[in-house]
Enzyme design. Structure first.
Site, short mmCIF file in Angstrom:
data_model
loop_
_atom_site.label_atom_id
_atom_site.label_comp_id
_atom_site.label_asym_id
_atom_site.label_seq_id
_atom_site.Cartn_x
_atom_site.Cartn_y
_atom_site.Cartn_z
N LYS A 116 37.40 -41.29 -50.63
CA LYS A 116 37.37 -41.80 -49.24
C LYS A 116 35.97 -41.73 -48.62
CE LYS A 116 41.64 -42.09 -50.13
NZ LYS A 116 42.16 -43.35 -50.68
N GLU A 200 35.70 -37.10 -38.79
CA GLU A 200 35.78 -38.30 -37.96
C GLU A 200 36.20 -37.90 -36.56
OE1 GLU A 200 37.37 -41.63 -41.19
OE2 GLU A 200 38.69 -40.90 -39.62
N HIS A 235 53.74 -38.89 -42.35
CA HIS A 235 52.99 -39.80 -43.24
C HIS A 235 53.89 -40.54 -44.21
CE1 HIS A 235 49.60 -38.06 -41.33
NE2 HIS A 235 49.88 -36.87 -41.79
N ARG A 292 46.79 -51.19 -54.84
CA ARG A 292 48.06 -51.40 -55.55
C ARG A 292 48.96 -52.32 -54.72
NH1 ARG A 292 48.72 -46.52 -52.58
NH2 ARG A 292 50.29 -46.89 -50.98
#
Ligand code: MV4
Length: 503
Positions: A116, A200, A235, A292
């Site tokens: 990431k 972040e 999530h 994907r």
């Protein structure tokens, strides 16, 4: 040209991929674990091979065994589905080196987007907006505090090898930043064997909106519009829809362009998804790219009319995309509800077991992608998602009504399912109004848990009522004929008032 595809997966997605293969005249090869001998994908495929014991690590994640089977079966290509090995660059590499086509992007794209921090740096270079934050792997506490103060609290510390919410920490005050950083690092080290983290700015009350993209081997790129995925719990996505109620034509065009830029930055080939956070002022930020096919791809298929699995296979064959951006339209509205074998009344615990009966909804505008059948035992070893119910209608409100109708028709006994829970979502005011963000489920938990669903006993009562009504009206007048003169049934009235019987 690909003539035989090995599907390195199980469950609904394995069946989904094989369905497109069948339509294309391509043979399919299933691999299965010892717990999946009777699974639908094994029944559906043209050939099936056992690759190991029940545990995923020894079967669906067994790279060498799966490639060995592909060679024995003489498969030209491998489709990885989602989860399992779908984003494993080592697998993609070994597949290619065995002379087999990996139906997915390059190893470089998987690796770059899988890390990431690397992806973030590349997006900055490519002009794709990211959440304000670090551009470096933070390695000491002084630098950590400096950067966090620069960004301004609250901040989020994220594991570079994470994604999908794993290895994330929210920090609201400076006093907590070092301990959060250390926890994130040690979590990441044990979970991913890579303790790189980044910071972040925390985006409050964001939307999760993702763009489907598709690219061929000839440098053609398109996006297939957005999917709104903000209805999540821990999530785990629960409901997705397209178009997003938040979207405007201008924002869509802007985000679509950036999604394509993200894909171009890694020379992406095939189907991919670029995830964004969108705040209430419609600022959007790149989150991650999934290399994907995703669970929620059917809603995109429904509004665009494109079979994404067919497109993946055609691209893998080297064919150019048969459509350009300007050919693509969003037609109507599609919603997907994920049906999990779980008990929401018991902390959403998985509810594996034998499916005693299943009756799936049909009718105009309904699609189900599933794999369970009557008598099938849902194993506890794998993901508890058993199917996806997709509704389509010309407008959003009709798509919601159609979804409610289909959920009413959906009957599964033997295991607990999330059908009652998603039915409540379809009735929640914030959902109906299209006024929701990633906090929707927690905000509406009390309402969503309130059970006025009677699916377990509703049909029994309806039968009882019909019988009582019949006997009451039956007059034995010697000819055994039914008196059909109207009489109000107390039972029916009571049932309607209590919303127990929906006749
Ligand atoms: C965030 C965020 C707020 N601010 N990053 C969660 C999954 C992972 N892909 C990123 N996630 C988030 N990142 C910043 N800077 C909020 C989330 C988040 C979230 C994102 C998408 C969907 C649901 C979510 C639920 C909680 C937190």
């Amino acid at each position: 040209m690909i003539k035989k595809v090995l599907v390195a997966n199980r469950g609904e997605i394995a069946v989904r991929v094989m369905r497109s293969c069948r339509e294309m005249g391509i043979l399919s090869v299933a691999v299965f674990s010892e717990a999946d001998r009777k699974a639908m994908h094994v029944r559906y495929a043209d050939e099936a091979y056992c690759v190991g014991p029940a545990s995923s690590a020894e079967s669906y994640l067994n790279i060498d065994k799966i490639i060995e089977v592909a060679k024995i079966a003489k498969a030209d290509a491998i489709h990885p589905g989602y989860g399992f090995l779908s984003e494993n660059a080592t697998f993609a590499d070994k597949v290619s080196k065995a002379g087999i086509i990996f139906i997915g992007p390059s190893i470089h794209a998987i690796n770059t987007m899988g890390d990431k921090l690397t992806a973030r740096e590349l997006m900055i270079k490519s002009g794709v907006p990211v959440v304000p934050g670090t551009e470096e792997n933070i390695t000491d506490n002084t630098r950590l505090k400096e950067i966090a103060n620069q960004i301004g609290y609250p901040v989020m510390i994220k594991a570079s090898a994470g994604g999908g919410g794993k290895g994330m920490r929210l920090v609201r005050e400076e006093k907590d930043v070092i301990s959060a950083y250390e926890m994130a690092k040690s979590e990441a080290r044990s979970a991913f064997g890579n303790d790189a983290v980044y910071i972040e700015k925390y985006v409050e009350g964001p939307h999760h909106i993702e763009f489907q993209i598709m690219a061929d081997q000839h440098g053609n790129y398109v996006h297939l519009f957005e999917r709104e995925c903000s209805v999540q719990r821990r999530h785990q996505k629960v409901v997705e829809e397209t178009p997003s109620p938040l979207m405007t034509p201008k924002l869509r065009e802007e985000m679509g362009k950036r999604a394509i830029d993200a894909a171009k930055s890694v020379n992406y080939v095939g189907a991919g998804t670029v995830e964004f956070l969108v705040d209430n002022n419609l600022n959007f930020y790149f989150l991650e790219m999934n290399t994907r096919l995703q669970v929620e791809h059917p809603i995109t298929e429904r509004v665009t009319g494109i079979d994404l699995v067919k497109a993946q296979i055609n691209v893998a064959n080297g064919l150019p995309l048969p459509f350009k951006q300007e050919d693509l339209r969003q037609n109507g509205h599609a919603i997907e509800c994920r049906i999990y074998a779980e008990d929401h009344k018991n902390n959403f615990m998985p509810s594996p077991g034998v499916v005693k009966s299943i009756s799936e909804p049909l009718g105009l505008g309904i699609r189900t992608d599933g794999y369970v059948y009557e008598g099938y035992e849902i194993p506890f070893h794998y993901d508890p998602m058993i199917s996806k119910l997709i509704s389509w209608a010309p407008t959003r409100s009709e798509a919601i009504e159609r979804m409610k109708r289909a959920l009413y028709e959906y009957k599964i006994t033997g295991v607990k399912t999330s059908i009652p829970f998603v039915s409540k979502i379809m009735e929640a005011k914030d959902f109906v109004d299209g006024n929701y963000d990633t906090h929707f489920i927690e905000k509406n938990m009390d309402f969503l848990m309130t059970d006025d669903d009677c699916s377990d006993y509703c049909e029994d009562i309806a039968l009882l009522v019909a019988y009582l009504d019949y006997t009451e009206k039956m007059k034995l007048d010697g000819e055994h004929t039914l008196d059909t003169t109207h009489k109000t049934s107390q039972w029916k009235e009571f049932g309607r008032r209590k919303n127990v019987i929906r006749l």
